[in-house]
Structures are given as C-alpha cells and as structure tokens.
Design a protein around this motif. Sequence first.
Motif, mmCIF file in Angstrom:
data_model
loop_
_atom_site.group_PDB
_atom_site.id
_atom_site.type_symbol
_atom_site.label_atom_id
_atom_site.label_comp_id
_atom_site.label_asym_id
_atom_site.label_seq_id
_atom_site.Cartn_x
_atom_site.Cartn_y
_atom_site.Cartn_z
ATOM 1 N N GLU A 95 7.537 -5.743 -8.245
ATOM 2 C CA GLU A 95 8.597 -4.912 -7.668
ATOM 3 C C GLU A 95 9.207 -3.990 -8.727
ATOM 4 O O GLU A 95 9.589 -2.864 -8.429
ATOM 5 N N SER A 97 5.560 -1.602 4.109
ATOM 6 C CA SER A 97 6.829 -1.810 3.427
ATOM 7 C C SER A 97 7.753 -0.619 3.660
ATOM 8 O O SER A 97 7.312 0.530 3.624
ATOM 9 N N LYS A 122 0.295 -3.199 1.641
ATOM 10 C CA LYS A 122 1.449 -3.806 2.297
ATOM 11 C C LYS A 122 2.246 -2.793 3.105
ATOM 12 O O LYS A 122 2.591 -1.719 2.593
HETATM 13 MG MG MG Z 1 9.682 -5.681 -0.495
#
Ligand code: MG
Length: 340
Positions: free
Chosen positions: A121, A206, A204
């Motif tokens: 992240e 997101s 992903k």
């Molecule tokens: Mg996230």
Amino acid sequence: MSTPVPASSSTVILTGDRPTGPLHLGHFVGSLRNRVAYQHEYRQFIMLADAQALTDNMDDTDKVKRNVIEVALDYLAVGIDPALSTLLIQSQIPELAELTFYYLNLVTVARLERNPTVKEEIRLRGFERDIPAGFLTYPASQAADISGFKAQLVPVGEDQIPMIEQTNEIVRRFNRMAGREVLLEAQALVPALGRLPGIDGKAKMSKSMGNTINLGATADEVRAAVKKVYTDPLHLRVQDPGHLEGNVAFIYLDAFDPDQAGLAELKARYVQGGVGDSVVKARLEGCLQDLLEPIRTRRAQFAQDRGYVMQLLKEGTAKARAIVTATVDEVREVLGLRYF
Ligand code: MG
Ligand code: ATP
C-alpha cells in the motif's frame, strides 16, 4: 474459506471497511457475501473505520465523514440486518485508540515495515519515505479493533491475512506478559475465490484505482462498465479461439453467474472459437443487473431515512463501546495502570 470455523453462537466476528468511497463488487466477493451469511451464526460487529481512513486521508477529512453513512447504506443494501449485526463508528470508541497506543509497544518498526500489505500500500500510494506514522502503524490499530472485541473470526479479502497474523503476534505477546489468555487470537475467513480483478484487468478492483463497479451503480453505469471489461486481447475475430486466463468477463461470471453449468458450456465454446465477446458480455451484464437491482432498490429505501441509519450507528456504537471498554479495563489491569 481457509480453515474450519469454531461453531459457537457466542463467537464474535469483527469486520469493517474504511469509509473512503462506495463499496464495490470486490468488497462483495471479498467479504460482504460472507458477512451476510455469517450474521445468522455468530455475533457480528461491523466497523466503519473512519479513524483508520484518516491515516492516508488527512487532506480530505470531509470525504471520510461523508462516506460513513454511504458505506452504512451499502451494508444495509446488501443485506446486513441491524437486528443481527451491530454497526459502529470506530472514532467514537476512544478506547480503541487507547488500546492501539499500548499495542504499539508490542510491535517493532521493522516488523511493521515488513508487513507485505503495508509495504504494497505504501508503494501504491507513492509514500516512499514520507509515510505518515499513523499509516505505517495501522496494523496495531487493526489489532486493537479485532482484539478489543475479542473477535475470533474476521471475514476479509486475502490481502488482509498479514494483518490478522500481526494481530495474533501482538495478542500472543500480550498474553505471555499477562501469564494468561486475556486476549483471543483471531482467524481470517477468506473466500475461495480470492481477489476480484478490476474491470481494466488489473489484479485488484479497488476504489483508488478507479476500476470498480460499485454496489450502488445505476443500470446505465453497470452497462457502461461491462462494455469496458477487459477480455482477451488475442480474441480479435469471433471465429478465433478465446482465452479464459486473465479474462475478466469470465472471472466475473465465475463469481456472479448463478448458472455455473451453462457457464461451463459457454467457456468450452469460447475456447474453441465462434463465440464473440459481445455474447459473453451480454450474459455478464444480465447477471450483474440481476445481482445489483435489488441492492440498488434497498439502498434507495434506506437512503430515504438517513436519520434512522444514523440512529442505528449511534446505538450500535454505544453497545460496541461497552464491550471494548471491558477489554481495555482488563488490559490496564495487566499493565498495572490502575491507581485509584
Ligand atoms: Mg485497499
Ligand atoms: P482503497 O482504495 O481505499 O484501499 P479498496 O477498494 O482497495 O479501497 P479496501 O478498503 O482496501 O478497499 O478493502 C476493504 C476490504 O475489502 C478488505 O477486506 C479487502 O480485502 C476487501 N477487498 C477490497 N477490494 C477487494 C477485491 N477486489 N477483491 C477481494 N476483496 C477485496
């Protein structure tokens, strides 16, 4: 599901999301479906993690505030039943912050830096060395959330597994200090399907990547999103053989098509050649419209009475706070923080 689940109706589930934007199909696959199912079997607390959302949103605190009710509406719309699940707002339980403060002494900076989810992240957000300390340490806050409720089950997407591991390390260290089992270890409940990719084919779906289909999407938005769904770049002509690997249209059909036998047959024909992407996408659009239409309708009903939703959050938070306060009392006792 990764591992067997303890079968007791007193087992507590703690789960939640950061209110930084609307929930999407990735959340649905990753955790919402499980939460809707498990609320019948276990005591479930669902946290709107507004304080955690601030760790990378201090420049837009208003976004977090606005999204608390929006995410609560998403929960109610997918079938979280307030009679079975307790909804709560993290920031309104200051004892969670207190617990985090203590737990920060049970984890090293090096360990936090090694957490693969935090690492990823940090990379995605481009923080490099300018990482907010609160962001780096958010696993300790998640440990406080989970253990504060003495939760044993946490339904999450697979990217959250390192958080549960780190929580359990903190729990074990604390219990060793205490010389008894004050806090409980937790188990992640991860769906078999893994993570849902974005409509653009990225690994992903997101919010921050702008590749989502939101649970509250209108019928037109669903149609437009399905048109953009990544398929097979080698499948140029209808008669060409198609590929299933990395083909998001089929990954979504795997996740959402109630007729899996019909889907298997379509896949076989697609791989042989002779099935156009438009056929696959028409089927996908049908599935997604069928899934999202009732969710949209329920969302609109709840959205008419936001006062009621806020009242639910208020009552849920008060109930949750009492539970966390009891845990914090035990933790203070162990730490010798009782003077009067
Ligand atoms: Mg996230
Ligand atoms: P942000 O961009 O703010 O990080 P997000 O859309 O990535 O938001 P999170 O708030 O990070 O969503 O995720 C909350 C929960 O939903 C976690 O349990 C996560 O594992 C799960 N989740 C989110 N996106 C997906 C996905 N695409 N597939 C499976 N699970 C997901």
